[in-house]
Design an enzyme around this catalytic site. Sequence first.
Site, PDB file in Angstrom:
ATOM      1  N   TYR A 182       0.821  -1.211   0.000  1.00 40.86           N
ATOM      2  CA  TYR A 182       0.000   0.000   0.000  1.00 40.86           C
ATOM      3  C   TYR A 182       0.855   1.262   0.000  1.00 40.86           C
ATOM      4  CZ  TYR A 182      -4.664  -2.001   0.859  1.00 40.86           C
ATOM      5  OH  TYR A 182      -5.872  -2.650   0.755  1.00 40.86           O
ATOM      6  N   LYS A 233       3.170 -15.331   2.040  1.00 45.14           N
ATOM      7  CA  LYS A 233       3.362 -16.021   0.757  1.00 45.14           C
ATOM      8  C   LYS A 233       4.876 -16.262   0.623  1.00 45.14           C
ATOM      9  CE  LYS A 233       1.770 -17.686  -3.136  1.00 45.14           C
ATOM     10  NZ  LYS A 233       0.924 -18.898  -3.203  1.00 45.14           N
ATOM     11  N   ASP A 265      -2.961 -18.372   0.188  1.00 48.23           N
ATOM     12  CA  ASP A 265      -3.972 -19.052  -0.628  1.00 48.23           C
ATOM     13  C   ASP A 265      -4.641 -20.165   0.182  1.00 48.23           C
ATOM     14  OD1 ASP A 265      -1.500 -20.323  -0.663  1.00 48.23           O
ATOM     15  OD2 ASP A 265      -1.611 -20.963  -2.756  1.00 48.23           O
ATOM     16  N   ASP A 289      -6.260  -7.055   4.234  1.00 49.82           N
ATOM     17  CA  ASP A 289      -7.417  -6.415   3.596  1.00 49.82           C
ATOM     18  C   ASP A 289      -8.359  -7.486   3.059  1.00 49.82           C
ATOM     19  OD1 ASP A 289      -8.981  -4.335   2.406  1.00 49.82           O
ATOM     20  OD2 ASP A 289      -8.044  -4.803   0.481  1.00 49.82           O
ATOM     21  N   ASP A 293     -12.095  -9.184   4.903  1.00 47.26           N
ATOM     22  CA  ASP A 293     -13.407  -9.184   4.232  1.00 47.26           C
ATOM     23  C   ASP A 293     -13.972 -10.603   4.188  1.00 47.26           C
ATOM     24  OD1 ASP A 293     -13.325  -6.445   3.715  1.00 47.26           O
ATOM     25  OD2 ASP A 293     -14.006  -6.680   1.642  1.00 47.26           O
TER      26      ASP A 293
HETATM   27  C1  IPM Z   1     -10.340  -1.359   4.194  1.00 49.03           C
HETATM   28  C2  IPM Z   1     -10.621  -0.764   2.848  1.00 49.03           C
HETATM   29  C3  IPM Z   1      -9.484   0.176   2.486  1.00 49.03           C
HETATM   30  C4  IPM Z   1      -8.210  -0.630   2.410  1.00 49.03           C
HETATM   31  C5  IPM Z   1      -9.708   0.999   1.196  1.00 49.03           C
HETATM   32  C6  IPM Z   1     -11.020   1.748   1.225  1.00 49.03           C
HETATM   33  C7  IPM Z   1      -8.562   1.918   0.921  1.00 49.03           C
HETATM   34  O1  IPM Z   1     -10.816  -1.758   1.898  1.00 49.03           O
HETATM   35  O2  IPM Z   1     -10.212  -0.601   5.178  1.00 49.03           O
HETATM   36  O3  IPM Z   1     -10.247  -2.594   4.274  1.00 49.03           O
HETATM   37  O4  IPM Z   1      -7.910  -1.238   1.377  1.00 49.03           O
HETATM   38  O5  IPM Z   1      -7.481  -0.667   3.410  1.00 49.03           O
HETATM   39 MG    MG Z   2     -10.861  -3.709   2.695  1.00 48.45          MG
END
Ligand code: IPM
Ligand code: MG
Length: 408
Positions: A182, A233, A265, A289, A293
């Site tokens: 990032y 990884k 993975d 990230d 999710d």
């Molecule tokens: C998160 C989001 C952010 C990230 C984006 C919106 C920049 O997906 O906080 O997980 O990738 O960190």
């Molecule tokens: Mg995210």
Amino acid sequence: MSIQANPLIKTLALSPRRRMAPPAPATARRPMAAVRCSAAKRSYNVTLLPGDGIGPEVVAVAKDVLSLAGALEGVEFRFQEKLMGGAAVDAYGVPLPEETLAAAQASDAVLLGAIGGYKWDNNEKHLKPETGLLQIRAGLGVFANLRPAAVLPQLVDASTLKKEVAEGVDIMVVRELTGGIYFGQPRGFGKNDKGEDTGFNTEVYSASEIDRITRVAFEVARKRRGKLCSVDKANVLEASMLWRKRVTSLASEFPDIELSHMYVDNAAMQLIRNPKQFDTIVTNNIFGDILSDEASMLTGSIGMLPSASVGESGPGLFEPIHGSAPDIAGQDKANPLATILSAAMLLRYGLGEENAAKRVEAAVTETLNNGFRTGDIYSPGTTLVGCKRMGEEVLKTVESQSAVALNS
Ligand code: IPM
Ligand code: MG
């Protein structure tokens, strides 16, 4: 200004920024609460960054819950609201105005709603709401991002997984937040030998960046079930090879923690196959990230999940992990529980106000037990409510359940 080292980073003991309040008018919004508790003894400055989309709706609700839970514990908040994300692009021409960052840095804790929306999707990178989010993470130095994903018994049917796989899942993803691909340099756009357009980024970690997030993760695991899985990884990437080497070498400092390693993975697969094998996961910025999710979906709704981002010192940043949901913004349909639970993390990890945090968490549980649901977690037989009403139900419960919370 917060000057003490962050308690989570030091020991995960809860003894941070308590301070005596100067004489100040009571800010508790509800007269009942103000009457019931003694005069406020501790006072904190909290910067609110509602952001875009549903952000303002959910932050408004969480602010009321913070005020009430605080008042019941003799804690007073002074709130200041600042713009960031798309709202700041529109008003100031940048996604993170200097004034917003300065206010956040000078406060005791920061509560963020959500940023982004269709309107700004095609902006140049420096004018994207997401750029503001990365800037505030870097500006506050909050390198450790804690993302819990627990399947609540009341919501187990909301998971897309079979009940026997989902029930009892309780995972904490510790994501490195201010390094890796990032932020790595060099990055940009260029041309290759054939004159073709290229885009490139750099995944880079220094030993000290790995060590500090690893130590936080070991401490988090120690407060949980004592198991830490480091995800990388290392079969392909040099940055991951160093990651695994450093994590392994720190394990001797935490002999009570069971450490394992997993390729990303495989981790993505195992999270769906048998999520109960995980307790605490530590991983880099981009894998965190993605995996957070994925972990959130085990619970059925991303609308339920909070997060805390903390650094060595200075204020932490607390935010729901869901986005700005522009499709339902302004319609009173958003689920405010993730932001309310982020406020609980703010109380616990940001301010060391454990009792107030417990009050908030108990109130959320009780509100769900009472059958109230926003659209994202609705199932037949429960009561469908909007964002504001959900907030009101939680507020009622903060008051009525406070004794339970205290004794739990
Ligand atoms: C998160 C989001 C952010 C990230 C984006 C919106 C920049 O997906 O906080 O997980 O990738 O960190
Ligand atoms: Mg995210």
